[in-house]
Design a protein around this motif. Structure first.
Motif, PDB file in Angstrom:
ATOM      1  N   HIS A   9       0.818  -1.214   0.000  1.00  0.00           N
ATOM      2  CA  HIS A   9       0.000   0.000   0.000  1.00  0.00           C
ATOM      3  C   HIS A   9       0.855   1.268   0.000  1.00  0.00           C
ATOM      4  O   HIS A   9       0.435   2.298  -0.510  1.00  0.00           O
ATOM      5  CB  HIS A   9      -1.051  -0.003   1.110  1.00  0.00           C
ATOM      6  CG  HIS A   9      -0.550  -0.177   2.487  1.00  0.00           C
ATOM      7  ND1 HIS A   9      -0.703  -1.338   3.180  1.00  0.00           N
ATOM      8  CD2 HIS A   9       0.092   0.679   3.300  1.00  0.00           C
ATOM      9  CE1 HIS A   9      -0.180  -1.191   4.386  1.00  0.00           C
ATOM     10  NE2 HIS A   9       0.315   0.022   4.476  1.00  0.00           N
ATOM     11  N   GLN A  11       3.704   1.421  -1.673  1.00  0.00           N
ATOM     12  CA  GLN A  11       4.088   1.523  -3.099  1.00  0.00           C
ATOM     13  C   GLN A  11       2.948   2.156  -3.899  1.00  0.00           C
ATOM     14  O   GLN A  11       3.169   3.005  -4.761  1.00  0.00           O
ATOM     15  CB  GLN A  11       4.365   0.134  -3.672  1.00  0.00           C
ATOM     16  CG  GLN A  11       5.593  -0.537  -3.097  1.00  0.00           C
ATOM     17  CD  GLN A  11       5.787  -1.927  -3.708  1.00  0.00           C
ATOM     18  OE1 GLN A  11       5.092  -2.345  -4.616  1.00  0.00           O
ATOM     19  NE2 GLN A  11       6.773  -2.649  -3.195  1.00  0.00           N
ATOM     20  N   ILE A  12       1.710   1.756  -3.575  1.00  0.00           N
ATOM     21  CA  ILE A  12       0.565   2.282  -4.319  1.00  0.00           C
ATOM     22  C   ILE A  12       0.397   3.774  -4.050  1.00  0.00           C
ATOM     23  O   ILE A  12       0.151   4.571  -4.968  1.00  0.00           O
ATOM     24  CB  ILE A  12      -0.730   1.520  -3.944  1.00  0.00           C
ATOM     25  CG1 ILE A  12      -0.609   0.063  -4.380  1.00  0.00           C
ATOM     26  CG2 ILE A  12      -1.944   2.148  -4.597  1.00  0.00           C
ATOM     27  CD1 ILE A  12      -1.810  -0.785  -4.021  1.00  0.00           C
ATOM     28  N   ALA A  15       2.900   5.596  -5.969  1.00  0.00           N
ATOM     29  CA  ALA A  15       2.505   5.579  -7.380  1.00  0.00           C
ATOM     30  C   ALA A  15       1.420   6.621  -7.647  1.00  0.00           C
ATOM     31  O   ALA A  15       1.444   7.310  -8.680  1.00  0.00           O
ATOM     32  CB  ALA A  15       2.011   4.186  -7.774  1.00  0.00           C
ATOM     33  N   THR A 190       0.061  -3.876  -9.023  1.00  0.00           N
ATOM     34  CA  THR A 190      -0.894  -2.780  -8.796  1.00  0.00           C
ATOM     35  C   THR A 190      -0.246  -1.391  -8.860  1.00  0.00           C
ATOM     36  O   THR A 190      -0.778  -0.490  -9.524  1.00  0.00           O
ATOM     37  CB  THR A 190      -1.629  -2.969  -7.445  1.00  0.00           C
ATOM     38  OG1 THR A 190      -2.072  -4.306  -7.373  1.00  0.00           O
ATOM     39  CG2 THR A 190      -2.797  -2.026  -7.320  1.00  0.00           C
ATOM     40  N   PRO A 191       0.897  -1.160  -8.199  1.00  0.00           N
ATOM     41  CA  PRO A 191       1.461   0.197  -8.236  1.00  0.00           C
ATOM     42  C   PRO A 191       1.731   0.672  -9.671  1.00  0.00           C
ATOM     43  O   PRO A 191       1.408   1.808 -10.026  1.00  0.00           O
ATOM     44  CB  PRO A 191       2.770   0.058  -7.467  1.00  0.00           C
ATOM     45  CG  PRO A 191       2.571  -1.121  -6.586  1.00  0.00           C
ATOM     46  CD  PRO A 191       1.679  -2.057  -7.332  1.00  0.00           C
ATOM     47  N   ILE A 194      -1.591   1.386 -11.423  1.00  0.00           N
ATOM     48  CA  ILE A 194      -2.208   2.620 -10.939  1.00  0.00           C
ATOM     49  C   ILE A 194      -1.465   3.846 -11.473  1.00  0.00           C
ATOM     50  O   ILE A 194      -2.076   4.854 -11.837  1.00  0.00           O
ATOM     51  CB  ILE A 194      -2.244   2.591  -9.396  1.00  0.00           C
ATOM     52  CG1 ILE A 194      -3.386   1.658  -8.981  1.00  0.00           C
ATOM     53  CG2 ILE A 194      -2.422   3.978  -8.810  1.00  0.00           C
ATOM     54  CD1 ILE A 194      -3.574   1.515  -7.511  1.00  0.00           C
ATOM     55  N   THR A 256      -5.098  -1.523   0.217  1.00  0.00           N
ATOM     56  CA  THR A 256      -4.761  -1.832  -1.184  1.00  0.00           C
ATOM     57  C   THR A 256      -6.006  -1.878  -2.086  1.00  0.00           C
ATOM     58  O   THR A 256      -6.063  -1.167  -3.098  1.00  0.00           O
ATOM     59  CB  THR A 256      -3.954  -3.143  -1.273  1.00  0.00           C
ATOM     60  OG1 THR A 256      -2.783  -2.957  -0.509  1.00  0.00           O
ATOM     61  CG2 THR A 256      -3.596  -3.496  -2.692  1.00  0.00           C
ATOM     62  N   THR A 260      -7.069   0.848  -5.021  1.00  0.00           N
ATOM     63  CA  THR A 260      -7.286   0.345  -6.387  1.00  0.00           C
ATOM     64  C   THR A 260      -8.665   0.758  -6.880  1.00  0.00           C
ATOM     65  O   THR A 260      -8.835   1.170  -8.035  1.00  0.00           O
ATOM     66  CB  THR A 260      -7.141  -1.188  -6.424  1.00  0.00           C
ATOM     67  OG1 THR A 260      -5.923  -1.532  -5.785  1.00  0.00           O
ATOM     68  CG2 THR A 260      -7.142  -1.710  -7.835  1.00  0.00           C
ATOM     69  N   SER A 263      -8.488   4.278  -7.860  1.00  0.00           N
ATOM     70  CA  SER A 263      -7.756   4.538  -9.107  1.00  0.00           C
ATOM     71  C   SER A 263      -8.476   4.015 -10.334  1.00  0.00           C
ATOM     72  O   SER A 263      -8.374   4.611 -11.408  1.00  0.00           O
ATOM     73  CB  SER A 263      -6.374   3.892  -9.065  1.00  0.00           C
ATOM     74  OG  SER A 263      -5.766   4.193  -7.857  1.00  0.00           O
ATOM     75  N   THR A 270     -11.845  -4.283  -9.117  1.00  0.00           N
ATOM     76  CA  THR A 270     -11.155  -4.358  -7.822  1.00  0.00           C
ATOM     77  C   THR A 270     -11.437  -5.662  -7.088  1.00  0.00           C
ATOM     78  O   THR A 270     -10.717  -6.036  -6.163  1.00  0.00           O
ATOM     79  CB  THR A 270     -11.603  -3.169  -6.926  1.00  0.00           C
ATOM     80  OG1 THR A 270     -11.490  -1.979  -7.696  1.00  0.00           O
ATOM     81  CG2 THR A 270     -10.738  -3.025  -5.702  1.00  0.00           C
TER      82      THR A 270
END
Ligand code: ASP
Length: 406
Positions: A9, A11-12, A15, A190-191, A194, A256, A260, A263, A270
């Motif tokens: 999360h 990393q997301i 991003a 995911t990252p 996104i 997370t 998502t 995004s 999701t």
């Protein structure tokens, strides 16, 4: 700590911030990264149908008797209806208090000609759930029909001869296991996904967003405040009081999928991440998630329901049309039905607004007013939709005596 070793999360989040900056400052160059978003979305969409199908069949067979299924079904639907109503009433209250549409200049009323009224479709939702052709439903990604067939299929596996029952149960459990392995693999990207999706969206909307007039900002704020009240006060209270669980611990586990949802603006896309988080982080059994989450992603949309109500009343306010109490109640009921009927895809809620507008005789062109800011509100309401689904899974698991991790 290296970026790759960070929690997903984080990393997301990085991003997301990066995507906004890239989209805003290097809007012309987003095509260099937009492909990452396309690939990520395609991967998610690729697994949705087999994931839903195998998950529901294996979930329903593990429930055993029809009594269990009926009990779970009633609990799930009651939760969906109750929280969606709470959400709509919150929206109704705030839009009447803040009155974002009163005194708005109609100057930027634009083209709504492309929106068809969806009149009459609502009553058909339940009939259309039954597929005429299962394979067509699978091919068209008609999720409600797929759920309907999968529930029946799972149910009747349990009444097949015991040797067939065993074979099929093992088959669908294994199938589902493989789908979850694929899900985990895709989630790792995911990252990057996104980054691609959000940068592209920001670049596309940057100009529009900076020119949003004051009253639109108040309208957006009304929706966002109402969504926040529902997400951070109402739903946690329901989780606490009804589910006797820890809502904020659960929220932390859900970061997370929520990011998502934010995004991608799609509850359906999701869904794989939601199942993963609710099961593996919040500790809800597969028996519960496999039934409640796919159903929730399709019919339980608290955020959308709330948004429909605020948007319809905002439009009425802009046009200076006073809605009586009875008409406002009609908006509440149609908003609820529209949220059930909306698909878990971007902008589905916007299209459904036309149903409410025609139910209370408001001008359909009103949709043109809210078009410009829909994307951002879609991101917010989709997160609330997913959050509510996940809370429902926890509450129902608790009510079934499960020991979850929250
Ligand atoms: N995008 C929303 C969802 O997928 C639906 C909507 O447009 O309100 O949940």
């Amino acid at each position: 700590m290296s970026l790759l070793k960070m929690k997903l999360h984080w990393q997301i989040l990085i991003a997301l911030v990066l995507a906004v900056a890239v989209g805003y400052f290097f809007g012309n160059q987003v095509s260099y990264i937009s492909w990452m978003g396309d690939i990520f979305l395609r991967l998610l969409k690729m697994i949705i149908i087999p994931l839903i199908f195998s998950s529901i069949v294996s979930g329903v067979t593990s429930m055993g008797s029809g009594k269990n299924l009926g009990r779970l079904g009633i609990k799930t639907l009651s939760y969906y209806l109750m929280t969606s109503l709470f959400a709509i009433l919150t929206g109704l209250l705030l839009v009447n208090l803040i009155q974002p549409g009163v005194g708005v200049d109609m100057g930027f009323n634009s083209n709504a000609g492309t929106f068809d009224a969806h009149e009459g479709k609502l009553s058909e939702i339940f009939i259309r759930m039954i597929p005429e052709n299962v394979f067509e439903a699978l091919m068209n990604g008609d999720i409600l029909s797929i759920i309907f067939f999968a529930v029946l299929f799972g149910f009747f596996i349990n009444s097949a001869k015991s040797k067939y029952q065993q074979t099929l149960t093992t088959f669908f459990d294994s199938f589902f296991d493989v789908m979850m392995k694929m899900t985990m693999f895709i989630i790792r990207f995911t990252p990057l996904g996104i980054l691609g999706i959000v940068a592209t969206e920001v670049a596309r909307n940057a100009e529009q967003l900076s020119s949003i007039a004051g009253s639109m900002a108040i309208y957006m704020l009304t929706v966002i405040i109402a969504l926040s009240i529902h997400a951070f006060i109402t739903l946690p209270l329901v989780v606490r009081v009804v589910g006797k669980a820890h809502p904020y611990r659960h929220l932390n586990n859900m970061i997370t999928p929520l990011l998502t949802a934010f995004s991608t603006s799609s509850s359906s896309a999701t869904l794989p991440l939601t199942i993963d988080a609710v099961e593996n982080r919040s500790g809800v059994s597969n028996k519960i998630t496999s039934f409640t989450l796919p159903l929730g992603a399709t019919i339980n949309m608290d955020g959308t329901a709330l948004y429909e109500c605020v948007a319809a009343l905002f439009i009425a306010q802009v046009y200076g049309i006073d809605l009586s109490f009875g008409q406002q109640m009609l908006v509440v009921v149609t908003a609820l039905l529209a949220s059930i009927g909306a698909a878990g895809i971007p902008m589905a809620g916007l299209v459904m607004i036309t149903i409410i507008l025609s139910a209370v005789n408001l001008p359909l062109e009103g949709v043109g007013l809210i078009l410009a800011v829909d994307r951002i509100l879609d991101m917010c309401r989709t997160s609330v939709n997913v959050w509510s689904d996940s809370c429902g899974a926890v509450i129902i698991a608790k009510s079934e005596g499960e020991k979850t991790l929250v």
